[in-house]
Design a protein around this motif. Structure first.
Motif, short mmCIF file in Angstrom:
data_model
loop_
_atom_site.label_atom_id
_atom_site.label_comp_id
_atom_site.label_asym_id
_atom_site.label_seq_id
_atom_site.Cartn_x
_atom_site.Cartn_y
_atom_site.Cartn_z
N SER A 159 -10.04 7.13 -0.06
CA SER A 159 -10.91 6.98 -1.04
C SER A 159 -10.64 5.54 -1.40
N PRO A 160 -11.83 4.81 -2.19
CA PRO A 160 -11.32 3.36 -2.55
C PRO A 160 -10.02 3.25 -3.60
N ALA A 161 -9.82 4.30 -4.56
CA ALA A 161 -8.46 4.52 -5.16
C ALA A 161 -7.36 4.52 -4.14
N ALA A 162 -7.47 5.44 -3.11
CA ALA A 162 -6.17 5.43 -2.19
C ALA A 162 -6.09 4.02 -1.43
N PHE A 163 -7.27 3.42 -1.32
CA PHE A 163 -7.11 1.93 -0.60
C PHE A 163 -6.28 0.87 -1.63
N ARG A 164 -6.66 1.15 -3.11
CA ARG A 164 -6.22 0.03 -3.96
C ARG A 164 -4.68 0.30 -4.11
N GLU A 165 -4.29 1.66 -4.28
CA GLU A 165 -2.98 1.82 -4.35
C GLU A 165 -2.25 1.43 -3.04
N ALA A 166 -2.74 1.66 -1.79
CA ALA A 166 -1.84 1.41 -0.80
C ALA A 166 -1.94 -0.38 -0.51
N PHE A 167 -2.97 -1.01 -1.01
CA PHE A 167 -2.90 -2.35 -0.92
C PHE A 167 -2.14 -2.98 -1.97
N ALA A 168 -2.10 -2.36 -3.18
CA ALA A 168 -1.18 -3.09 -4.23
C ALA A 168 0.45 -2.67 -3.70
N LYS A 169 0.61 -1.60 -3.15
CA LYS A 169 2.00 -1.41 -2.49
C LYS A 169 2.32 -2.51 -1.47
N LEU A 170 1.36 -2.97 -0.81
CA LEU A 170 1.73 -3.79 0.22
C LEU A 170 1.96 -5.20 -0.24
N LEU A 171 1.67 -5.47 -1.51
CA LEU A 171 1.70 -6.71 -2.17
C LEU A 171 3.06 -6.38 -3.34
N GLY A 172 3.39 -5.44 -3.26
CA GLY A 172 4.48 -5.24 -4.28
C GLY A 172 4.23 -5.42 -5.60
N LEU A 173 2.90 -4.75 -5.99
CA LEU A 173 2.21 -5.12 -7.32
C LEU A 173 1.60 -3.77 -7.65
N PRO A 174 1.63 -3.47 -8.98
CA PRO A 174 0.75 -2.37 -9.43
C PRO A 174 -0.70 -2.52 -9.30
N PRO A 175 -1.63 -1.60 -9.06
CA PRO A 175 -3.00 -1.72 -8.98
C PRO A 175 -3.61 -2.62 -10.12
N GLY A 176 -3.12 -2.14 -11.60
CA GLY A 176 -3.54 -2.88 -12.61
C GLY A 176 -3.40 -4.51 -12.48
N ALA A 177 -2.54 -5.00 -11.73
CA ALA A 177 -2.54 -6.34 -11.84
C ALA A 177 -3.47 -7.24 -10.98
N PHE A 178 -4.39 -6.46 -10.45
CA PHE A 178 -5.49 -7.12 -9.87
C PHE A 178 -6.83 -7.35 -10.68
N GLU A 179 -7.32 -8.75 -10.64
CA GLU A 179 -8.55 -9.06 -11.60
C GLU A 179 -9.54 -8.42 -11.04
N ALA A 180 -10.45 -8.35 -12.41
CA ALA A 180 -11.66 -7.44 -11.99
C ALA A 180 -12.84 -8.64 -11.52
N ASN A 181 -12.41 -9.92 -12.08
CA ASN A 181 -13.71 -10.87 -11.38
C ASN A 181 -12.94 -11.81 -10.75
N ALA A 182 -12.26 -11.51 -9.67
CA ALA A 182 -11.60 -12.37 -8.90
C ALA A 182 -12.09 -13.31 -7.87
N MET A 183 -11.58 -14.46 -7.77
CA MET A 183 -12.10 -15.32 -6.72
C MET A 183 -12.17 -14.93 -5.08
N LEU A 184 -11.18 -14.09 -4.98
CA LEU A 184 -11.08 -13.39 -3.60
C LEU A 184 -11.12 -11.84 -3.84
N ARG A 185 -11.70 -11.09 -3.11
CA ARG A 185 -11.88 -9.79 -3.06
C ARG A 185 -11.65 -9.01 -1.89
N ALA A 186 -10.82 -7.91 -1.89
CA ALA A 186 -10.32 -7.36 -0.81
C ALA A 186 -10.93 -5.75 -0.60
N ASP A 187 -11.54 -5.42 0.52
CA ASP A 187 -11.91 -4.27 0.77
C ASP A 187 -11.61 -3.65 2.14
N TRP A 188 -12.04 -2.47 2.55
CA TRP A 188 -11.77 -1.94 3.97
C TRP A 188 -12.95 -1.28 4.36
#
Length: 356
Positions: A159-188
């Motif tokens: 799910s998108p939620a599972a992706f966000r959690e795994a992605f944040a883990k790769l960066l060593g950040l909590p999912p809430g640390a990512f910006e809503a209107n970011a310059m770069l966006r990640a998806d899978w």
């Protein structure tokens, strides 16, 4: 134990003679069937051009081959160890199952003991073996015109939620640390060779990698730093373009990629990547070939490093570069993927023109 293998002609002669002295020391992968065998296998012998030789069972599995059911190359260890026997039987009965350590515990086995046993006998762990089985099952399904099963995606996301959690883990950040209107966006998105992560801005694709690539966390942290933390979830048009063009590529419809790319590297590295983009699908070159095209014949190692630093898999086709002797060499997504990509691209190989 790994043995140094002789040349392929010697091994093919041993295969034709069913030489028992090579039992357990070498294996043959048959590209026309997708199976690997002992050299003593009683099955009809394959043509020389369809044979690839390996020193270990793990090498065979990593290259995408599955065990032959006639010579059972993994049978001796299975027969001598009940735990291995039971797990292999489960795997053979359901190759698409997604195994976890909890499943091994539920069968009454200690995961550490199982890990050591499989590494000792096969050179790989049971969980890695199960992952290869899922991938092979998915590729077989795809070849038969079916949909790639979700269970083949070891690095996939439910799910998108599972992706966000795994992605944040790769960066060593909590999912809430990512910006809503970011310059770069990640998806899978899923591909026949596994899930891929894409990062783009409104105009360019910055990264496209297999989700299980070992270097991915380092690459993500580099991008996160470069964009000063302006990284979020979602997708822009270049990610949609990448997914659509890769779908056409895997379906055999087109090997052309024309989406805009943002290249992050030194001028030399970017020069190597631009040359890679000129290599036609279905062809290969060596690192020394690329170095000569750059006018730097002495820069073979630098070319190899630039090739390995590629952050836009498949679209910048670093998989089309082989060793000087024509053998597969390192590929960040795994040599088994490199082999599959080269095999798939035979469909796109330039047709030889004959004079009228």
């Amino acid at each position: 134990m790994r043995f140094d293998l002789p040349d392929d002609d010697t091994l093919y002669s041993a295969l034709m003679a069913r030489d028992p002295s090579w039992d357990g020391r070498a294996y043959v992968g048959v590209t026309s069937t997708g199976v690997f065998c002992r050299l003593t296998c009683p099955a009809r012998k394959p043509k020389r051009e369809n044979c690839q030789f390996f020193a270990t069972i793990a090498d065979c599995l990593n290259a995408g081959f599955r065990a032959c059911k006639r010579c059972c190359p993994m049978a001796p260890a299975a027969q001598s160890d009940p735990a291995i026997s039971s797990l292999l039987a489960k795997l053979e009965a359901d190759p698409t199952r997604r195994w976890r350590e909890a499943d091994i515990v539920a069968m009454g086995h200690d995961p550490s003991t199982i890990r050591r046993a499989f590494k000792r006998h096969f050179g790989t762990t049971f969980l890695d073996m199960a992952r290869q089985a899922r991938l092979q099952a998915g590729l077989t399904t795809l070849a038969q015109g079916g949909k790639v099963i979700d269970a083949q995606l070891e690095a996939g996301f439910d799910s998108p939620a599972a992706f966000r959690e795994a992605f944040a883990k790769l960066l060593g950040l909590p999912p809430g640390a990512f910006e809503a209107n970011a310059m770069l966006r990640a998806d899978w998105f899923d591909t026949p060779l596994g899930a891929m992560i894409a990062i783009s801005d409104p105009g360019h694709l910055h990264l496209l990698e297999f989700a299980d690539r070992k270097a991915l966390p380092t690459e993500l942290k580099r991008i996160h730093k470069a964009c000063k933390g302006s990284l979020g979830f979602g997708r822009f048009a270049p990610t949609d373009q990448a997914e659509a063009q890769l779908e056409a590529f895997f379906q055999g419809r087109s090997a052309q990629f024309d989406l805009p790319l943002a290249l992050h590297g030194t001028e030399f590295t970017k020069a190597v990547w631009r040359i890679l983009q000129t290599l036609p699908a279905g062809t290969t070159q060596s690192y020394s070939d690329i170095a000569r095209r750059l006018g730097r014949p002495d820069a073979v190692r630098a070319v190899a490093r630039a090739n390995g630093a590629n952050q836009i898999a498949i679209i910048i086709p670093c998989h089309r570069v082989l060793g000087a002797d024509g053998t597969l060499t390192g590929y960040g997504g795994g040599l088994w993927r490199k082999q599959k990509l080269i095999e798939l691209e035979r469909h796109y190989a330039p047709k030889e023109r004959h004079p009228a």
